[in-house]
Design an enzyme around this catalytic site. Structure first.
Site, PDB file in Angstrom:
ATOM      1  N   LYS A 131       0.965  -1.386   0.080  1.00 25.76           N
ATOM      2  CA  LYS A 131       0.067  -0.121  -0.090  1.00 25.76           C
ATOM      3  C   LYS A 131       0.859   1.392   0.051  1.00 25.76           C
ATOM      4  CE  LYS A 131      -3.643  -1.741   2.722  1.00 25.76           C
ATOM      5  NZ  LYS A 131      -4.905  -1.454   1.883  1.00 25.76           N
ATOM      6  N   ARG A 176     -10.280 -11.163   2.040  1.00 27.53           N
ATOM      7  CA  ARG A 176     -11.101 -12.135   1.361  1.00 27.53           C
ATOM      8  C   ARG A 176     -10.498 -13.610   1.594  1.00 27.53           C
ATOM      9  NH1 ARG A 176     -11.829  -8.929  -4.226  1.00 27.53           N
ATOM     10  NH2 ARG A 176     -11.393  -7.190  -2.559  1.00 27.53           N
TER      11      ARG A 176
HETATM   12  N1  BES Z   1      -7.962  -3.824   4.631  1.00 24.24           N
HETATM   13  C1  BES Z   1      -8.066  -3.127   3.299  1.00 24.24           C
HETATM   14  C2  BES Z   1      -9.380  -2.365   2.990  1.00 24.24           C
HETATM   15  C3  BES Z   1      -9.421  -1.128   3.725  1.00 24.24           C
HETATM   16  C4  BES Z   1      -9.170  -0.073   3.279  1.00 24.24           C
HETATM   17  C5  BES Z   1     -10.269  -1.319   5.202  1.00 24.24           C
HETATM   18  C6  BES Z   1      -9.091   1.189   4.095  1.00 24.24           C
HETATM   19  C7  BES Z   1     -10.369  -0.182   5.759  1.00 24.24           C
HETATM   20  C8  BES Z   1      -9.816   1.187   5.250  1.00 24.24           C
HETATM   21  C9  BES Z   1      -8.221  -4.698   2.347  1.00 24.24           C
HETATM   22  O1  BES Z   1      -7.297  -5.546   2.808  1.00 24.24           O
HETATM   23  C10 BES Z   1      -7.905  -4.127   1.225  1.00 24.24           C
HETATM   24  O2  BES Z   1      -6.546  -3.702   1.081  1.00 24.24           O
HETATM   25  N2  BES Z   1      -8.489  -4.018  -0.044  1.00 24.24           N
HETATM   26  C11 BES Z   1      -8.194  -3.475  -1.073  1.00 24.24           C
HETATM   27  C12 BES Z   1      -8.873  -4.611  -2.223  1.00 24.24           C
HETATM   28  C13 BES Z   1      -8.289  -4.290  -3.457  1.00 24.24           C
HETATM   29  C14 BES Z   1      -6.588  -4.775  -3.653  1.00 24.24           C
HETATM   30  C15 BES Z   1      -9.199  -5.315  -4.546  1.00 24.24           C
HETATM   31  C16 BES Z   1      -8.830  -2.319  -1.526  1.00 24.24           C
HETATM   32  O3  BES Z   1      -9.856  -1.976  -1.115  1.00 24.24           O
HETATM   33  O4  BES Z   1      -7.963  -1.455  -2.018  1.00 24.24           O
HETATM   34 MN    MN Z   2      -5.333  -5.408   2.069  1.00 26.86          MN
END
Ligand code: BES
Ligand code: MN
Ligand code: ZN
Length: 501
Positions: free
Chosen positions: A280, A354
């Site tokens: 990230k 997921r």
């Molecule tokens: N934990 C994150 C989602 C999240 C983001 C929760 C901000 C709370 C605040 C999750 O694991 C994630 O990184 N999701 C990705 C999915 C994508 C790579 C398909 C996302 O939402 O960007």
């Molecule tokens: Mn994630």
């Protein structure tokens, strides 16, 4: 903070402070505080007349009584427009009021406004909301501060003045329920606010263990080797990038052994989400210690459910791990096999939630849990779609979805249902495996939910995406900057609804 309900009057009670509510637009103090106004020489009426006190929602005006009544301080609390007053506003007002009390070094306070007079709110529910609002609004996360900035001033006692003797029992019961509920929410907030170097998967398991021993619940905590035996390849795939040992927590509450049904509550326990090799950007990583909010909510909900001795059977499942990059980490393109035998192409290692839920949901189905409700900070897309206040709800069962929405409404947590259109399953199709773990940008919250749906079969299931409301950046009402503990109250309400039947 202690709570008590008893008869009395704000102008004569001997507490440090009294709280009196006024509606916006009222041009004189209402029935309940007319006497108080008189005892104070008409100052409240004066303030209303001059426009200094407007009664706007959550507006707090603190008056010093200089010995005119036993209480040292009067807090005039704005209740907003008559007719818009409700339980949620009462909970928030209690949160605002308790912070005003703390600021003014008040230790004990009595409230007259709480039942809302004309608002017609029900006694037990109102009392419950006041207890929740006071406890949650006063919440502070101070565990790692060596100096207490708050000078140790805490509100110790709140008295609800209730002059209808027939209502006193209901009020006391409501206060007790609110105390249990807020205690559980605070437990979840503490877990979520705790930094990832403290709140490890093993530490989550310890906390679940404490809940188990407090209430005599059965608990199983699986380590890596045990997960291997269970063939939890998706969870293990995420966990392979970190030296921190993962845990799969199974916590069992059996409140009605005569029933076969066991409800499954599943919570994402990602104790830190860096994104893994699909790292990230810095600005998206800051809150990711909170990526175990679903797991925390589920553990805390079980604590409340056990305290309330609800007549239901519930099993909580928490897959817990970190998601880190490293030499051993999962790589984009890798294929994993979940414990139900399905293969998953990992196109993005940041879609790890997921993956760990795939194994937890498969485990739930394998063990006959029904219905299954999972709670997860799953997608940024859900936050974008619904904002800070609403969690996204997905379900393959209309009745279950309706009951959860109602539970959320009653609890003061907002859920908004999003669809599970079969057409979008296309986006999750992989060229080399049964499914891939990301369906791209469009409808990201939905394709994530569709992915989860592949692991529940025909079992009634609901998924609650709490990526929007799990944290808040401002203190307001019953919320305090940081973790919100979202989901605990909805889950407890939902389960208590099942126990009534
Ligand atoms: N934990 C994150 C989602 C999240 C983001 C929760 C901000 C709370 C605040 C999750 O694991 C994630 O990184 N999701 C990705 C999915 C994508 C790579 C398909 C996302 O939402 O960007
Ligand atoms: Mn994630
Ligand atoms: Zn995550």
């Amino acid at each position: 903070m202690k709570f008590e309900a008893r008869p009395g009057d704000v102008s004569t009670i001997a507490t440090d402070a009294v709280i009196a509510g006024i509606y916006e637009g009222d041009d004189s103090p209402g029935e309940a505080i007319g006497e108080l106004n008189a005892a104070l020489g008409g100052v409240i009426a004066e303030l209303i007349k001059s426009g200094e006190v407007k009664g706007k929602l959550n507006e707090m005006h603190v008056l010093h009584t200089l010995g005119k009544i036993p209480a040292r301080v009067v807090v005039v609390a704005g209740m907003g427009k008559r007719g818009e007053w409700d339980i949620d506003k009462l909970r928030d007002l209690a949160g605002e009021a308790v912070r005003a009390l703390r600021k003014h070094k008040v230790k004990s306070a009595a409230m007259a406004m709480w039942a809302g007079g004309d608002g017609g709110l029900e006694h037990a529910e109102s009392a419950r909301a006041v207890a929740e609002g006071c406890l949650l609004g006063a919440y502070l996360y101070r565990r790692h501060m060596t100096k207490d900035e708050n000078n140790g001033h805490e509100v110790e006692e709140i008295i609800l003045l209730e002059n209808d003797g027939a209502a006193l029992d209901a009020v006391s019961e409501g206060l007790e329920k609110g105390r249990i509920m807020a205690g559980a929410v605070i437990m979840a907030r503490d877990m979520v606010n705790e930094p990832a170097n403290h709140m490890t998967p093993a530490h989550m398991a310890e906390i679940a263990g404490e809940v188990a021993s407090r209430h005599g619940l059965d608990i199983t905590v699986m380590d890596r080797a045990h997960m291997e035996k269970e063939k939890m390849g998706a969870l293990l795939g995420v966990a392979q990038g970190t030296a921190e040992p993962p845990r799969f927590i199974v916590l069992n509450y059996r409140g009605d052994p005569s029933k076969k049904e066991v409800v499954g509550l599943v919570g994402k326990g990602l104790t830190f989400d860096s994104g893994g090799i699909s790292l990230k950007p810095q600005e998206f990583m800051s809150d990711m210690k909170g990526d175990m909010s679903g797991g925390a909510a589920v553990i805390a909900a079980l604590d409340a459910i056990a305290q309330m001795k609800l007549a239901v059977n519930v099993t909580a499942l928490i897959p817990a791990t970190e998601n880190l990059p490293g030499g051993g980490a999962l790589k984009p393109g890798d294929v994993l096999k979940a414990s139900n035998g399905k293969t998953i192409e990992v196109v993005n290692t940041d879609a790890e939630g997921r993956l760990i839920l795939a194994d937890a949901l498969s485990y739930a189905v394998r063990n006959g849990l029904s219905p299954i409700v999972d709670l997860a900070t799953l997608t940024g897309a859900c936050h974008i779609a619904l904002g800070d206040l609403y969690a996204g709800l997905f379900s393959n069962d209309r009745g279950l979805a309706d009951r959860l929405i109602r539970a959320g409404n009653d609890a003061g947590e907002k859920l908004w249902q999003l669809p599970l259109p079969a057409e979008y399953k296309e986006q999750n199709k992989s060229d080399i495996a049964d499914i891939k773990n990301s369906g791209g940008r469009y409808g990201g919250a939905i394709t994530a939910a569709l992915f989860l749906q592949e692991f529940v079969g025909e079992t009634p299931w609901a998924h609650i995406d709490i990526a929007g409301p799990f944290m808040t950046d401002k203190t307001s009402g019953a919320l305090v900057k940081g973790a919100t503990g979202f989901g605990v109250r909805t889950l407890v309400r939902f389960v208590s609804g099942l126990s009534d039947k």
